[in-house]
Scaffold this motif. Structure first.
Motif: not given
Length: 537
Positions: A225, A228, A234, A237-238, A241, A256, A284, A286
């Motif tokens: 993505d 984020v 946005c 968004q995190l 997720y 992310a 997930l 990030a």
């Protein structure tokens, strides 16, 4: 020997990573991992009383596609708002007026999907939007995400007038008298966006669930993505997720990309490290930071080594804009690299691509080699002298191949402003491979289609082979997602993230690849999508 849970027989298996021996036509899955890849006899030995057997007649079985650059939640939220993406310009008025009428409770009318080629001078006017939405502010993103169309109410809320200066890294398009026309580009968008009520947590959760189903239906099992961040649409968004990963409803593998705010400095790095640690949940991750280095050619905001031409193809002194200046970019990439964070850079103009390569080179010199797998997205225009630098620096080219075609944006807003020589430098995918570079592939949906099978079409001079294209959409994207050790190819021991197509892609008598469809998708051997069967008479 334990029986398999799932066995495919009679398939055209695309392992991506070459296998020794005859072309495989069978694959077995046990406990979510690939337990056999080979000919039918190899897999038949693993069939037991509880094994699900799928008998095929040459249909393609390949690793689940991975999208290395997509805006899935943001795109799905757009579908839930005033969505212009599937409409022609002559349908905008009716759609906007209808949306405003049927949503009287919305404090703002928010949407997206118009293109710069839909309006004279690539800049829609506030007055036209005022006639459609007169009682509330209206804010409509362009399809490419680099411009916004706003009405007078929105400009008034933000306090934007003829006296308002252009912000750093942004442009307020103006009428001859200096008053704002109603089009904002790049950093100027945030002047209004900060006043737009962001979608709720519930709306984000709904959008994530919906877009996951949408992408599984296209055979996509993992994505990065690219948007984020902690503001505007946005902002949550995190959070969405994280909640899905904790609940176990995030079936896809997601990286992310956190947003580098060009208005801030290196103090952002510490927060990115904290966010990455807090989002290491289930499927997930990030640990990536997204930096917009420049804008887009159609808005004349992509950063260029040599100036754009004007509409009469005469030279100008306009080289676009660096949203993050080269020196600041080098400092940012060095700091992120030092902190163990991958960098994902948007770079479209040749000056932006060179600046991104220079930043990666500076990080390599300052911090030494790493496995962070920095990548440069879009790579629309690359100066020929920079082509070898991708491989030399270990920088991956993150391509959006469906962009490399003749359509209104290319023919009306790109080629005339580049001239013939630079037009020929665009989208040099095959040239990058010839110079030893690694390619990943992404869709940039909702800017363009998220269907990987439609994306395997490029300009003739830079066409990829089927093997090269499939590799970019599987093992290449898995590489930048740090998932290539477990996914991206069909090898014994890897996770059974799979996509089954309705035909043999190598059949020269079959219809074009873009007309193929996904029959089913699996993540770790669990079927997450199956094409609905036609009802029988």
């Amino acid at each position: 020997m334990r029986a398999a849970d799932l066995v495919f027989l009679g398939a055209t298996v695309e392992p991506i990573t070459p296998l020794a021996g005859p072309a495989p036509d069978a694959l077995a899955v046990t406990d979510g991992r690939i337990s056999a890849v080979g000919v039918g006899a190899d897999a038949e030995e693993l069939i037991g009383s509880a094994t699900r057997v799928i008998r095929l007649e040459g249909e393609t079985l390949l690793p689940g596609f991975q999208d290395a650059h997509i805006h899935p939640v943001q795109g799905e939220l757009t579908v839930m708002q005033c969505d212009l993406s599937e409409l022609s310009a002559d349908q905008f008025d009716a759609a906007i007026r209808s949306y405003a009428t049927t949503h009287p409770d919305r404090a703002w009318i928010v949407g997206a999907g118009w293109s710069v080629t839909d309006f004279p001078d690539a800049a829609p006017r506030k007055g036209d939007l005022d006639t459609l939405v007169a009682d509330r502010p209206a804010f409509l993103w362009s399809r490419d995400g680099h411009s916004a169309w706003v009405n007078s109410r929105a400009l008034d809320v933000a306090g934007i007038s003829a006296a308002t200066p252009d912000p750093v890294g942004g442009v307020i398009i103006r009428d001859p008298d200096g008053s704002p026309r109603g089009t904002l580009r790049e950093g100027a968008i945030s002047l209004v966006e900060e006043f737009v009520p962001p979608p709720t947590s519930e709306q984000h959760a709904t959008a994530l669930g919906s877009v996951q189903r949408r992408l599984h239906a296209l055979g996509v099992t993992a994505w990065q993505d690219a948007s984020v961040y902690d503001s505007g649409a946005c902002a949550r968004q995190l959070e969405a997720y994280r909640a899905a990963a904790q609940a176990g409803s995030l079936q896809a593998r997601v990286v992310a990309s956190l947003f580098w705010d060009p208005r801030r400095g290196l103090e952002q790095v510490e927060r990115f490290v904290e966010q990455a640690a807090s989002a290491d949940i289930g499927r997930l991750r990030a640990g990536t930071v997204k930096i917009w280095v420049d804008g887009v050619i159609e808005g004349l905001t992509a950063a260029m080594l040599d100036p754009y031409l004007d509409e009469h193809r005469h030279a100008t002194d306009d080289r676009g804009m660096a949203l993050v200046p080269p020196e600041s970019l080098r400092e940012a990439v060095m700091a992120l690299d030092r902190a163990g964070l991958q960098v994902h850079m948007h770079a479209i103009g040749d000056a932006a691509v060179r600046s991104a390569l220079d930043a990666i080179e500076a990080a390599r010199r300052a911090n030494g080699p790493s496995e962070l797998r920095h990548h440069i997205a879009h790579i629309q225009l690359i100066h020929p002298s920079d082509l070898p630098r991708f491989a030399a620096l270990g920088a991956t080219g993150n391509m959006q191949p469906i962009w490399a075609c003749h359509e209104p944006t290319m023919d009306q807003r790109t080629i005339p402003f580049l001239g013939p020589e630079r037009t020929g430098w665009q989208y040099p995918f095959a040239s990058l491979l010839r110079h030893g570079a690694r390619l990943a592939a992404g869709s940039d949906w909702p800017v363009t289609s998220a269907n990987p099978l439609l994306e395997i079409e490029v300009l003739p001079a830079e066409r990829l082979s089927l093997d090269q294209a499939l590799a970019a959409f599987t093992i290449g994207s898995a590489y930048v997602n740090h998932l290539d050790g477990e996914t991206g190819s069909l090898e014994v021991g890897k996770l059974a993230d799979l996509a089954l197509l309705d035909r043999n892609l190598r059949d020269l008598d079959a219809a074009p690849i873009g007309e193929a469809s996904v029959q089913a998708t699996w993540v770790e051997g669990l079927e997450v999508y199956a094409k609905p069967m036609r009802p029988t008479a």
